[in-house]
Design an enzyme around this catalytic site. Sequence first.
Site, PDB file in Angstrom:
ATOM      1  N   GLY A 256      -7.423  10.252   1.138  1.00  0.00           N
ATOM      2  CA  GLY A 256      -7.063  10.404  -0.263  1.00  0.00           C
ATOM      3  C   GLY A 256      -5.577  10.518  -0.527  1.00  0.00           C
ATOM      4  O   GLY A 256      -5.191  10.937  -1.613  1.00  0.00           O
TER       5      GLY A 256
ATOM      6  N   GLU B  24      -7.874  11.445   7.410  1.00  0.00           N
ATOM      7  CA  GLU B  24      -8.508  10.119   7.351  1.00  0.00           C
ATOM      8  C   GLU B  24      -7.959   9.244   6.236  1.00  0.00           C
ATOM      9  O   GLU B  24      -8.693   8.871   5.327  1.00  0.00           O
ATOM     10  CB  GLU B  24     -10.003  10.279   7.076  1.00  0.00           C
ATOM     11  CG  GLU B  24     -10.811  10.888   8.167  1.00  0.00           C
ATOM     12  CD  GLU B  24     -12.251  11.098   7.715  1.00  0.00           C
ATOM     13  OE1 GLU B  24     -13.092  11.288   8.589  1.00  0.00           O
ATOM     14  OE2 GLU B  24     -12.523  11.079   6.497  1.00  0.00           O
ATOM     15  N   PRO B  25      -6.695   8.909   6.275  1.00  0.00           N
ATOM     16  CA  PRO B  25      -6.164   8.064   5.203  1.00  0.00           C
ATOM     17  C   PRO B  25      -6.671   6.628   5.303  1.00  0.00           C
ATOM     18  O   PRO B  25      -6.771   6.075   6.405  1.00  0.00           O
ATOM     19  CB  PRO B  25      -4.651   8.117   5.431  1.00  0.00           C
ATOM     20  CG  PRO B  25      -4.519   8.380   6.907  1.00  0.00           C
ATOM     21  CD  PRO B  25      -5.698   9.220   7.298  1.00  0.00           C
ATOM     22  N   GLY B  26      -7.009   6.053   4.167  1.00  0.00           N
ATOM     23  CA  GLY B  26      -7.372   4.647   4.140  1.00  0.00           C
ATOM     24  C   GLY B  26      -6.326   3.879   3.339  1.00  0.00           C
ATOM     25  O   GLY B  26      -5.511   3.125   3.864  1.00  0.00           O
ATOM     26  N   ARG B  27      -6.359   4.139   2.041  1.00  0.00           N
ATOM     27  CA  ARG B  27      -5.444   3.492   1.111  1.00  0.00           C
ATOM     28  C   ARG B  27      -3.994   3.518   1.590  1.00  0.00           C
ATOM     29  O   ARG B  27      -3.275   2.525   1.521  1.00  0.00           O
ATOM     30  CB  ARG B  27      -5.556   4.214  -0.234  1.00  0.00           C
ATOM     31  CG  ARG B  27      -4.766   3.618  -1.378  1.00  0.00           C
ATOM     32  CD  ARG B  27      -4.878   4.523  -2.620  1.00  0.00           C
ATOM     33  NE  ARG B  27      -6.223   5.028  -2.808  1.00  0.00           N
ATOM     34  CZ  ARG B  27      -7.199   4.362  -3.430  1.00  0.00           C
ATOM     35  NH1 ARG B  27      -6.947   3.188  -3.950  1.00  0.00           N
ATOM     36  NH2 ARG B  27      -8.397   4.884  -3.538  1.00  0.00           N
TER      37      ARG B  27
ATOM     38  N   ARG C  18     -10.560  -3.535  -8.682  1.00  0.00           N
ATOM     39  CA  ARG C  18     -10.109  -2.204  -9.094  1.00  0.00           C
ATOM     40  C   ARG C  18      -9.775  -2.081 -10.586  1.00  0.00           C
ATOM     41  O   ARG C  18     -10.172  -1.098 -11.212  1.00  0.00           O
ATOM     42  CB  ARG C  18      -8.935  -1.738  -8.238  1.00  0.00           C
ATOM     43  CG  ARG C  18      -9.304  -1.648  -6.736  1.00  0.00           C
ATOM     44  CD  ARG C  18      -8.220  -0.958  -5.918  1.00  0.00           C
ATOM     45  NE  ARG C  18      -8.155   0.458  -6.198  1.00  0.00           N
ATOM     46  CZ  ARG C  18      -7.236   1.025  -6.956  1.00  0.00           C
ATOM     47  NH1 ARG C  18      -6.264   0.317  -7.475  1.00  0.00           N
ATOM     48  NH2 ARG C  18      -7.283   2.317  -7.178  1.00  0.00           N
TER      49      ARG C  18
ATOM     50  N   TYR D  83     -12.163   0.605 -12.054  1.00  0.00           N
ATOM     51  CA  TYR D  83     -11.554   1.933 -12.194  1.00  0.00           C
ATOM     52  C   TYR D  83     -10.492   1.977 -13.286  1.00  0.00           C
ATOM     53  O   TYR D  83      -9.745   2.955 -13.358  1.00  0.00           O
ATOM     54  CB  TYR D  83     -10.866   2.344 -10.885  1.00  0.00           C
ATOM     55  CG  TYR D  83     -11.712   2.275  -9.646  1.00  0.00           C
ATOM     56  CD1 TYR D  83     -12.861   3.055  -9.523  1.00  0.00           C
ATOM     57  CD2 TYR D  83     -11.348   1.451  -8.585  1.00  0.00           C
ATOM     58  CE1 TYR D  83     -13.615   3.001  -8.358  1.00  0.00           C
ATOM     59  CE2 TYR D  83     -12.105   1.401  -7.413  1.00  0.00           C
ATOM     60  CZ  TYR D  83     -13.236   2.175  -7.317  1.00  0.00           C
ATOM     61  OH  TYR D  83     -13.985   2.128  -6.172  1.00  0.00           O
TER      62      TYR D  83
ATOM     63  N   CYS E  27     -16.920 -14.311 -16.629  1.00  0.00           N
ATOM     64  CA  CYS E  27     -17.437 -14.055 -17.971  1.00  0.00           C
ATOM     65  C   CYS E  27     -17.758 -12.575 -18.143  1.00  0.00           C
ATOM     66  O   CYS E  27     -18.930 -12.179 -18.217  1.00  0.00           O
ATOM     67  CB  CYS E  27     -18.666 -14.914 -18.229  1.00  0.00           C
ATOM     68  SG  CYS E  27     -18.238 -16.647 -18.339  1.00  0.00           S
TER      69      CYS E  27
ATOM     70  N   TYR F 132      -8.749  -1.730  -0.659  1.00  0.00           N
ATOM     71  CA  TYR F 132      -9.888  -1.923  -1.564  1.00  0.00           C
ATOM     72  C   TYR F 132      -9.693  -3.165  -2.424  1.00  0.00           C
ATOM     73  O   TYR F 132     -10.080  -3.205  -3.586  1.00  0.00           O
ATOM     74  CB  TYR F 132     -10.105  -0.667  -2.421  1.00  0.00           C
ATOM     75  CG  TYR F 132     -10.227   0.587  -1.593  1.00  0.00           C
ATOM     76  CD1 TYR F 132     -11.372   0.827  -0.845  1.00  0.00           C
ATOM     77  CD2 TYR F 132      -9.187   1.514  -1.507  1.00  0.00           C
ATOM     78  CE1 TYR F 132     -11.486   1.953  -0.050  1.00  0.00           C
ATOM     79  CE2 TYR F 132      -9.289   2.652  -0.704  1.00  0.00           C
ATOM     80  CZ  TYR F 132     -10.444   2.856   0.014  1.00  0.00           C
ATOM     81  OH  TYR F 132     -10.551   3.969   0.810  1.00  0.00           O
TER      82      TYR F 132
HETATM   83  C1  LIG Z   1     -12.929   6.467   1.593  1.00  0.00           C
HETATM   84  C2  LIG Z   1     -12.822   7.573   2.566  1.00  0.00           C
HETATM   85  C3  LIG Z   1     -11.583   7.949   3.097  1.00  0.00           C
HETATM   86  C4  LIG Z   1     -10.285   7.305   2.698  1.00  0.00           C
HETATM   87  O1  LIG Z   1      -9.935   7.495   1.389  1.00  0.00           O
HETATM   88  P1  LIG Z   1      -8.536   6.950   0.875  1.00  0.00           P
HETATM   89  O2  LIG Z   1      -8.470   7.364  -0.534  1.00  0.00           O
HETATM   90  O3  LIG Z   1      -8.541   5.466   1.028  1.00  0.00           O
HETATM   91  O4  LIG Z   1      -7.484   7.581   1.726  1.00  0.00           O
HETATM   92  C5  LIG Z   1     -11.578   8.934   4.060  1.00  0.00           C
HETATM   93  N1  LIG Z   1     -12.708   9.550   4.453  1.00  0.00           N
HETATM   94  C6  LIG Z   1     -13.911   9.227   3.956  1.00  0.00           C
HETATM   95  C7  LIG Z   1     -15.127   9.908   4.439  1.00  0.00           C
HETATM   96  C8  LIG Z   1     -14.006   8.234   2.984  1.00  0.00           C
HETATM   97  O5  LIG Z   1     -15.205   7.913   2.486  1.00  0.00           O
END
Ligand SMILES: *Cc1c(COP(=O)(O)O)cnc(C)c1O
Length: 424
Positions: free
Chosen positions: A245, A280-283, A319, A323, A352, A381
């Site tokens: 997050g 656990e960073p994704g974004r 997105r 969102y 459409c 994403y």
């Molecule tokens: C989606 C997710 C993340 C990553 O979230 P980001 O906002 O992309 O950093 C980490 N842990 C879990 C369990 C998730 O579902």
Amino acid sequence: MSADATDPATEEASGGPAVRRLADWDADRLRDLAADHGTPLYVTDLDRVAQNCVRLRDAFPDAEIRYAVKAHTGRAVLETVRESGIDAECASAGEVRRALDAGFAGERLHYTAVNPPARDLDLVVEWWTAHPELTITVGARDTLDRLAERGFDGRVCVRVNPGIGAGHHEKVRTGAAAKFGVPYDRAADVVADARDDFEVVGVHAHAGSGIHGEDDLAAHRELVARMGDLAREVGDLEYVDVGGGFGVPYHEDDPPLDLDAVAAATREALGDVDAALAVEPGRYVVADAGVLLTAVNTVKPTPDTTVAGVDAGMTDLLRPAMYDAYHAIRNLDADTDGGRGRGPVTVAGPICETGDTFCDGRELSVPERGDLLAVGNAGAYGYEMASTYNSRPRPAEVTLDGDVLRERETLDGVTRLERGGGSE
Ligand SMILES: *Cc1c(COP(=O)(O)O)cnc(C)c1O
């Protein structure tokens, strides 16, 4: 590139700038890629992915860092992350498969099972026999039972619904978030029971909401503090995973996230725990490493705004429609031909659906047909949420060097699964 940019090699080693803005991308390079590969086209800069990994490792030197694969599953991205020493957090059997294919060893694999379909559990347990060090993060007792039924007795992490405080989190608590994790008050019991059948290695919570400003940081701190309390209560853990997050500045005016401040707040809030911190960073890893290129095919003046019809839509980048997300948009042709005036512009896709717009009445240089637009922060994403709605083939993706990461889908690809059905 800013004029005071340091030597690229040094920048990479140091993690580069805190943020890469859409304006920093080389317009000539992007135009060449669009000319070579067509549009809509995702462009991913693997060097930037590596820089983001370095900055995360610098900010969290003693933490276990896991990349949330769902943000971008491209093979080359996963390999870059792996080579940067960051582990993989997977949301499905499909993502575990991709991570294995990209060379992640079992001990660097974390599968987070959210209401896992039976097929996912079957597959992951099967792979676990070959990779017994992989960890499954579980958010319900029921899931533990289903794992036990399949003969799994390996590494488990218990996902907790942190249900932080009251106030603006109340909605989250009673709403969608109940889906995730065991209720905080029951977490210690679930950990204790799980220890009979599994090796419980961690506790986990993911707030989900994206840390941007001070309020978010306060909420994050509270979540981490609660997880620290839980970890001290249950004892004997390898790690406390406080989720991802970490926000990125989608708006041109947003300041970059102060990663060091987030890291300091996290460590302080966790307190004295005899377990490693995990994040656990994704974004954060991929967002500013990607742009989406799209060509203007229709220009329509209206009383309030100029509608610029483009060849990418919500099927390529969901997105904004899903969102209401803001993404910076840059006209790469206006960079060289300043003759275009500025005014309110609505960039709209070919789907459409009313929601199929990337911006509505935004002050931009007014495009001409054939102009190439770049949509910023599309690395996270973006491609992952692409669909074939309206029977639109999914876009292609290339690296900044022009290597194809994912081929453009063909119409045959879109209809590939179709069968006649009907009566004999
Ligand atoms: C989606 C997710 C993340 C990553 O979230 P980001 O906002 O992309 O950093 C980490 N842990 C879990 C369990 C998730 O579902």
